[in-house]
Write a protein that holds these residues in place. Structure first.
Motif, PDB file in Angstrom:
ATOM      1  N   LEU A  99      44.988  45.654  39.647  1.00  0.00           N
ATOM      2  CA  LEU A  99      44.314  45.294  40.816  1.00  0.00           C
ATOM      3  C   LEU A  99      43.285  44.276  40.871  1.00  0.00           C
ATOM      4  CD1 LEU A  99      44.175  48.625  42.465  1.00  0.00           C
ATOM      5  CD2 LEU A  99      45.811  47.106  43.131  1.00  0.00           C
ATOM      6  N   ILE A 100      42.419  44.298  39.826  1.00  0.00           N
ATOM      7  CA  ILE A 100      41.424  43.477  39.631  1.00  0.00           C
ATOM      8  C   ILE A 100      41.924  41.958  39.302  1.00  0.00           C
ATOM      9  CG2 ILE A 100      39.316  42.632  38.327  1.00  0.00           C
ATOM     10  CD1 ILE A 100      38.909  45.732  38.162  1.00  0.00           C
ATOM     11  N   GLU A 101      42.791  41.950  38.475  1.00  0.00           N
ATOM     12  CA  GLU A 101      43.625  40.883  38.165  1.00  0.00           C
ATOM     13  C   GLU A 101      44.335  40.219  39.235  1.00  0.00           C
ATOM     14  OE1 GLU A 101      47.434  39.328  35.052  1.00  0.00           O
ATOM     15  OE2 GLU A 101      46.994  41.446  35.425  1.00  0.00           O
ATOM     16  N   ILE A 102      44.762  40.770  40.069  1.00  0.00           N
ATOM     17  CA  ILE A 102      45.523  40.175  41.328  1.00  0.00           C
ATOM     18  C   ILE A 102      44.273  39.638  42.159  1.00  0.00           C
ATOM     19  CG2 ILE A 102      46.842  40.615  43.223  1.00  0.00           C
ATOM     20  CD1 ILE A 102      48.300  42.970  41.702  1.00  0.00           C
ATOM     21  N   SER A 103      43.323  40.543  42.303  1.00  0.00           N
ATOM     22  CA  SER A 103      42.204  39.811  43.216  1.00  0.00           C
ATOM     23  C   SER A 103      41.667  38.766  42.820  1.00  0.00           C
ATOM     24  CB  SER A 103      41.312  41.096  43.234  1.00  0.00           C
ATOM     25  OG  SER A 103      40.181  40.761  43.929  1.00  0.00           O
ATOM     26  N   GLU A 104      41.532  38.511  41.507  1.00  0.00           N
ATOM     27  CA  GLU A 104      40.943  37.456  40.846  1.00  0.00           C
ATOM     28  C   GLU A 104      41.902  36.256  41.042  1.00  0.00           C
ATOM     29  OE1 GLU A 104      37.830  36.535  39.744  1.00  0.00           O
ATOM     30  OE2 GLU A 104      37.394  38.530  40.067  1.00  0.00           O
TER      31      GLU A 104
END
Length: 458
Positions: free
Chosen positions: A263-268
């Motif tokens: 989720l953090i990867e997608i957000s970035e």
């Protein structure tokens, strides 16, 4: 109890609500395989305003987007928002056009049709439900949540039962304005779960700051799935952020297991996309808007109307116009405020303030009063209905509006035979004749750049 599941809306409602539906397919494809690996119960990838926006602003063929996203994310069910007899347009279409559009969408890989009606008339959803099931897809009957003296938990449960009897595979509570409070949510979800033996899903927006707490109450009441998005296309006028919801559910036995690192990867990956769409985003979309609670209207309607009142030289009439909205809603049978009724009610409220109450009536408001959009939640004010009948020169109807529309598909095929090269072309031209014709002329003559659909400000 089983863990709740999440549907991810970032590829449709996330950017529709926060960036005027301007995310391009090329920006979606890098994150689609990651989304596909996470185990969401559905990815919302199509429908709503995405088809109109793709043709009008992005120079993208909508069916190409669906094909590309299905190829990039083949494992997770794809979901679209369908406006019942309005399909993805703004008026009622004949049954054969609805059936053809649903069948074609399923052929291109759509798995779940989330079907709603702008006046909450189940009769306007029956053809879509039947067509989706015939195509081997799921049909989710959708209740537009709204508040009024005639809307109660029981009226919504009764609507849910009617949709289930039509064959809906699930019932969705669609809270388009982000207005349903936590304890009302708990009561409604509990009542639907008790009365029906099909899944109950919920969709909200965090416009008024209630979204996350609404979901917590729904989850405790046994809701089967919630719609979430991914920051920066989340919160505010969008859906609550997935990572945020996981944090709020720590310690809850129904907390689902989604990979926080992904989720953090997608957000970035999405942050530069959001920055690139800055001119379509507004800071007001990102924060809690107490005006939404005050006026009981969707956040998108608020922001659009501020602009429209300014264009009309009526900035000083903001309070007066919004105080007129419940007057118009009551007269028109307490209809929900959702596309396209929110726009119709808003414009009529503006005209009532500018020219005097019901002195100038739009054809769309008149059609609602006369039953041409469907059965309203309460009777229409008889005096207003009489005025509308006189203005339009036609009588009120009580039948399903599409019963009065003759089959149209063959007519469209003949009408557009010179420019339509496929049934997808015909369907797009049927829904958006001017916009699709301009697009197709550009598509087939790409060197004529001056004829291309041009991006416009939100």
């Amino acid at each position: 109890m089983n863990p709740v599941t999440f549907n991810c809306t970032v590829l449709r409602d996330g950017h529709q609500s926060l960036a005027a539906t301007r995310m391009k397919t090329a920006d979606m494809l890098p994150i689609a395989p990651i989304l596909d690996s996470m185990g969401f119960s559905a990815l919302e990838t199509w429908g709503g305003a995405t088809i109109d926006a793709g043709l009008r602003f992005l120079k993208e063929w909508p069916f190409d987007r669906l094909d590309a996203l299905k190829k990039a994310a083949p494992k997770t069910p794809h979901m679209m928002l369908l406006r019942g007899q309005n399909i993805v347009g703004y008026t009622n279409y004949a049954d054969d056009v609805v059936e053809a559009f649903v069948a074609m969408s399923a052929k291109h890989g759509m798995n779940i049709f989330r079907i709603f009606d702008c006046v909450n008339d189940p009769r306007n959803m029956e053809t879509s439900i039947r067509a989706a099931k015939k195509a081997g897809a799921q049909a989710h009957g959708t209740i537009c949540y709204t508040t009024s003296p005639v809307h109660t938990t029981q009226t919504f449960v009764d609507m849910g039962r009617e949709l289930a009897d039509m064959g809906a595979d699930a019932i969705v509570i669609k809270d388009m304005a982000g207005l349903i409070p936590p304890y009302v949510t708990q009561e409604l979800v509990s009542a639907l779960k008790k009365d029906l033996n099909i899944p109950v899903w919920i969709h909200t927006h965090d416009t008024a700051g209630l979204g996350a707490s609404t979901y917590l109450s729904a989850i405790d009441a046994g809701v089967d799935a919630c719609d979430v998005s991914i920051s920066p296309f989340a919160n505010g006028t969008g859906q609550p952020d997935c990572l945020r919801m996981l944090a709020l559910l720590n310690g809850n036995p129904r907390k689902p297991d989604y990979d926080a690192d992904k989720l953090i990867e997608i957000s970035e990956m999405l942050k530069p996309v959001y920055e690139s769409l800055g001119k379509f985003a507004s800071h007001r979309n990102e924060v809690v808007d107490s005006d939404t609670l005050r006026y009981q209207v969707p956040g998108g309607m608020l922001s659009n109307f501020r602009t429209q009142l300014k264009e009309q030289g009526m900035e000083d009439k903001f309070e007066e116009v919004f105080a007129e909205i419940p007057v118009v809603r009551k007269a028109l049978g307490w209809i929900p405020l959702v596309t396209p009724t929110s726009q119709i009610v808003g414009v009529q409220a503006m005209l009532n303030v500018k020219f005097g109450r019901w002195k100038n009536i739009t054809p769309q408001a008149a059609d609602i009063a006369l039953g041409y959009y469907g059965r309203t939640s309460a009777p229409v004010d008889p005096e207003v209905q009489k005025l509308c009948a006189e203005k339009m020169g036609k009588e009120p109807i009580t039948c399903r509006p599409a019963d009065n529309i003759a089959p149209e598909l063959e007519t469209y095929k003949e009408q557009f035979k010179d420019i339509a090269k496929s049934e997808e072309d015909v369907l797009s031209l049927a829904l958006f004749p001017q916009v699709a014709e301009k697009f197709l002329n550009w598509r087939d003559n790409p060197h004529k750049e001056e004829e291309a659909p041009a991006p416009a400000a939100a």
